[in-house]
Design a protein around this motif. Structure first.
Motif, PDB file in Angstrom:
ATOM      1  N   ALA A 188      -4.432   5.389   6.420  1.00 48.13           N
ATOM      2  CA  ALA A 188      -3.304   5.859   7.225  1.00 48.13           C
ATOM      3  C   ALA A 188      -2.308   6.641   6.365  1.00 48.13           C
ATOM      4  CB  ALA A 188      -2.621   4.680   7.916  1.00 48.13           C
ATOM      5  N   VAL A 189      -2.081   6.172   5.135  1.00 41.43           N
ATOM      6  CA  VAL A 189      -1.182   6.904   4.232  1.00 41.43           C
ATOM      7  C   VAL A 189      -1.771   8.290   3.953  1.00 41.43           C
ATOM      8  CG1 VAL A 189      -0.082   6.961   1.966  1.00 41.43           C
ATOM      9  CG2 VAL A 189      -0.351   4.780   3.142  1.00 41.43           C
ATOM     10  N   SER A 190      -3.070   8.323   3.712  1.00 47.10           N
ATOM     11  CA  SER A 190      -3.733   9.592   3.422  1.00 47.10           C
ATOM     12  C   SER A 190      -3.614  10.554   4.599  1.00 47.10           C
ATOM     13  CB  SER A 190      -5.198   9.305   3.089  1.00 47.10           C
ATOM     14  OG  SER A 190      -5.960  10.461   3.185  1.00 47.10           O
ATOM     15  N   ASN A 201      -8.847  11.517  10.016  1.00 47.19           N
ATOM     16  CA  ASN A 201      -8.400  12.276   8.844  1.00 47.19           C
ATOM     17  C   ASN A 201      -9.394  13.415   8.533  1.00 47.19           C
ATOM     18  OD1 ASN A 201      -6.900  12.984   6.644  1.00 47.19           O
ATOM     19  ND2 ASN A 201      -7.149  11.061   5.536  1.00 47.19           N
ATOM     20  N   GLN A 225       0.951   4.064  -2.888  1.00 51.06           N
ATOM     21  CA  GLN A 225       0.525   5.433  -2.627  1.00 51.06           C
ATOM     22  C   GLN A 225       1.671   6.435  -2.656  1.00 51.06           C
ATOM     23  OE1 GLN A 225      -2.929   6.681  -1.362  1.00 51.06           O
ATOM     24  NE2 GLN A 225      -3.186   5.090  -2.896  1.00 51.06           N
ATOM     25  N   THR A 226       2.869   6.023  -2.253  1.00 52.49           N
ATOM     26  CA  THR A 226       3.951   7.006  -2.102  1.00 52.49           C
ATOM     27  C   THR A 226       5.170   6.688  -2.967  1.00 52.49           C
ATOM     28  OG1 THR A 226       5.235   5.891  -0.369  1.00 52.49           O
ATOM     29  CG2 THR A 226       3.305   7.129   0.354  1.00 52.49           C
ATOM     30  N   ILE A 261       0.841  -1.204   0.000  1.00 55.00           N
ATOM     31  CA  ILE A 261       0.000   0.000   0.000  1.00 55.00           C
ATOM     32  C   ILE A 261       0.876   1.253   0.000  1.00 55.00           C
ATOM     33  CG2 ILE A 261      -1.714   1.317   1.326  1.00 55.00           C
ATOM     34  CD1 ILE A 261      -2.869  -1.209   0.029  1.00 55.00           C
ATOM     35  N   MET A 262       1.939   1.248   0.796  1.00 60.86           N
ATOM     36  CA  MET A 262       2.797   2.444   0.833  1.00 60.86           C
ATOM     37  C   MET A 262       3.520   2.635  -0.498  1.00 60.86           C
ATOM     38  SD  MET A 262       4.365   2.833   4.605  1.00 60.86           S
ATOM     39  CE  MET A 262       3.738   1.723   5.827  1.00 60.86           C
ATOM     40  N   LEU A 289      -1.230   1.932  15.022  1.00 60.08           N
ATOM     41  CA  LEU A 289      -2.297   0.966  14.775  1.00 60.08           C
ATOM     42  C   LEU A 289      -1.725  -0.326  14.204  1.00 60.08           C
ATOM     43  CD1 LEU A 289      -4.358   1.700  11.583  1.00 60.08           C
ATOM     44  CD2 LEU A 289      -2.521   3.205  12.220  1.00 60.08           C
ATOM     45  N   PHE A 331       6.483  12.968   5.037  1.00 61.19           N
ATOM     46  CA  PHE A 331       5.798  13.910   4.149  1.00 61.19           C
ATOM     47  C   PHE A 331       6.103  15.344   4.581  1.00 61.19           C
ATOM     48  CE2 PHE A 331       3.120  10.135   3.670  1.00 61.19           C
ATOM     49  CZ  PHE A 331       2.824  10.133   2.320  1.00 61.19           C
ATOM     50  N   ALA A 365      -1.237  10.534   6.960  1.00 67.22           N
ATOM     51  CA  ALA A 365       0.160  10.982   7.070  1.00 67.22           C
ATOM     52  C   ALA A 365       0.450  12.066   6.048  1.00 67.22           C
ATOM     53  CB  ALA A 365       1.107   9.794   6.882  1.00 67.22           C
ATOM     54  N   LEU A 373       0.578   8.107  16.180  1.00 69.24           N
ATOM     55  CA  LEU A 373      -0.619   7.274  16.033  1.00 69.24           C
ATOM     56  C   LEU A 373      -0.139   5.862  15.728  1.00 69.24           C
ATOM     57  CD1 LEU A 373      -3.692   6.775  15.572  1.00 69.24           C
ATOM     58  CD2 LEU A 373      -3.329   7.417  13.202  1.00 69.24           C
ATOM     59  N   VAL A 403      -9.576   5.700  11.333  1.00 69.32           N
ATOM     60  CA  VAL A 403      -8.527   6.529  10.714  1.00 69.32           C
ATOM     61  C   VAL A 403      -9.156   7.526   9.748  1.00 69.32           C
ATOM     62  CG1 VAL A 403      -6.395   6.552   9.378  1.00 69.32           C
ATOM     63  CG2 VAL A 403      -6.830   4.675  10.945  1.00 69.32           C
TER      64      VAL A 403
END
Ligand code: SF4
Lengths: 315, 115
Positions: free
Chosen positions: B98-100, A294, A175-176, A171-172, A213, A184, B102, A211, A290
């Motif tokens: 969680a990525v969002s 957010n 997304q990144t 996932i990371m 989890l 970030f 961060a 945080l 989460v």
């Protein structure tokens, strides 16, 4: 170079486990994926496969191995380098061999078998990647696997631990662009393990809120890291009140992935699998909590000035 | 009472993520996890749908989820360098959120992999 466990199950006739104890940590790895299954290409199942276990001590997994290679603690990199030299037909100094705990015959036999295999797979565990040499060890093993492809099909795969840690990487990355150890703080993702990895950040005292989890660092991390979590406002999402919850300012109980929370989890070979929860939880899912945190943060003013990161750089 | 049966359920206790488990459950607990290994059985059978823990705690005192979410958002927003860590024992959907988060916070993001 890696593959799926399905390919291993159907094709791998030469299997190495390096620095891991699957019999106790991944109990169905042998039976479901690697050793016991019969297939079109390996009709006799276990009899058609060779398994070599490499570790510093004998474990329960030894019982399942055809060959057990006991190496001296911290000598993984040396053994891998000698194996690579043998593969290339280079001369190996006997005093270096003596340090590893193995004989030249054992290592030559390893390479002979690997070259003769039709499909080889090396699984490596934390005994390789978390001991002296760390990622250099993993790199050496991956290089050996790559070099064996001059002779036969050969792959390598890390034995990933608990739960959906593979999913976190995937996932990371998606997304990144990076798998872990990300910041970030300039408004875009940057990656630098050692600088942005959590233990380092906590031990240096670089973070002023956390945080947590899907993890219980209060039970697993070094004490100075735990001490810092207790100093700063820590927020924990977990199905139980954990060690970390006890030193946190905020704890929120959430449902359990795969038991009372639906979603997706990645297998160690990066195959995503749907979860089928059997129970209804009185608690919300991590996902929901989460997302709501957010949304609550989004209602506050954004931390970065409207004209973007350049202003920060000019200060 | 007859038990609810789920075929091909997925165990997330270890990286094998076996997806062939047969679960027999009632309203509150799982009674049987066929095909799972000892670790997987213990994982499935040890959880219940009971309300065993408070919904949320703020400074050790019981709170509502709404209050705890607001407190969490305030702590994270007030921080100069917030950290989001863990992400192993959870779903990909939660990891994505969680990525969002961060990203929005301009914070640090890390998993067990870095250990
Ligand atoms: S059933 Fe056992 S081997 Fe399979 S995922 Fe669960 S703990 Fe791992």
């Amino acid at each position: 170079m890696t593959c799926t466990l399905g390919e291993v199950k159907n094709r791998a006739d030469f299997i190495v486990y390096w620095g891991g104890n699957p019999a106790e940590c991944h109990p169905r790895h042998f039976t479901k994926y690697t050793l016991m299954q019969k297939s079109k290409f390996l009709p006799r199942g276990r009899k058609d496969r060779t398994m070599i276990l490499v570790d510093i001590r004998e474990t329960k997994s030894g019982g399942a191995a055809d060959i057990f290679l006991q190496i001296r603690p911290g000598k993984d990199f040396e053994v891998l380098t000698i194996l690579r030299a043998i593969l290339k037909g280079q001369h190996v100094n006997s005093s270096i061999v003596a340090e590893t705990g193995l004989t030249l015959e054992q290592m030559t036999d390893f390479i002979d078998r690997a070259k003769k295999a039709r499909f080889g797979c090396m699984f490596f565990g934390m005994g390789l990647s978390m001991t002296r040499g760390k990622h250099m060890n993993s790199a050496a093993l991956l290089t050996l696997a790559a070099e064996l492809n001059a002779f036969t099909k050969f792959v390598a795969m890390p034995m990933r631990g608990h739960g959906n840690v593979t999913g976190a990487d995937v996932i990371m990355r998606w997304q990144t662009g990076f798998p872990f150890g990300i910041t970030f703080n300039r408004g875009y993702p940057r990656y630098n393990p050692g600088e942005f990895s959590t233990v380092d950040v906590l031990v240096r005292g670089d973070t002023d809120a956390a945080l947590i989890l899907g993890a219980d660092p209060g039970a697993t991390m070094p004490q100075p890291a735990i001490d810092h979590l207790a100093r700063i406002p820590t927020i924990v999402l977990d199905p139980k009140v954990t060690h970390t919850s006890r030193l946190a300012r905020v704890h929120i109980t959430t449902s359990v992935a795969g038991i009372s929370a639906p979603g997706t989890a990645y297998r160690m070979d990066e195959i995503p699998l749907p979860l089928k929860p059997a129970l209804k939880s009185p608690y919300p899912t991590d996902e929901e909590v989460v997302r709501r945190i957010n949304e609550a943060v989004a209602r506050k003013p954004h931390w970065m000035p409207a004209d973007g990161p350049m202003t920060i750089m000019q200060h | 009472m007859s038990l609810n049966v789920i075929h091909n359920a997925t165990c997330t206790f270890c990286g094998c993520v076996c997806d062939d488990i047969e679960l027999h459950s009632d309203e509150t607990r799982i009674h049987e996890a066929k095909k799972a290994c000892v670790l997987g059985k213990a994982w499935f059978l040890n959880h219940t749908a009971d309300h065993d823990y408070p919904d949320a705690l703020i400074d050790g005192r019981e709170a509502t989820v709404d209050e705890a979410i607001e407190a969490a958002a305030t702590f994270l927003h007030d921080a100069h360098m917030p950290l989001i860590y863990g992400l192993s024992n959870t779903t990909c959907e939660a990891q994505r959120e969680a990525v969002s988060l961060a990203d929005r916070l301009g914070g640090l993001l890390d998993s067990h992999t870095s250990l």
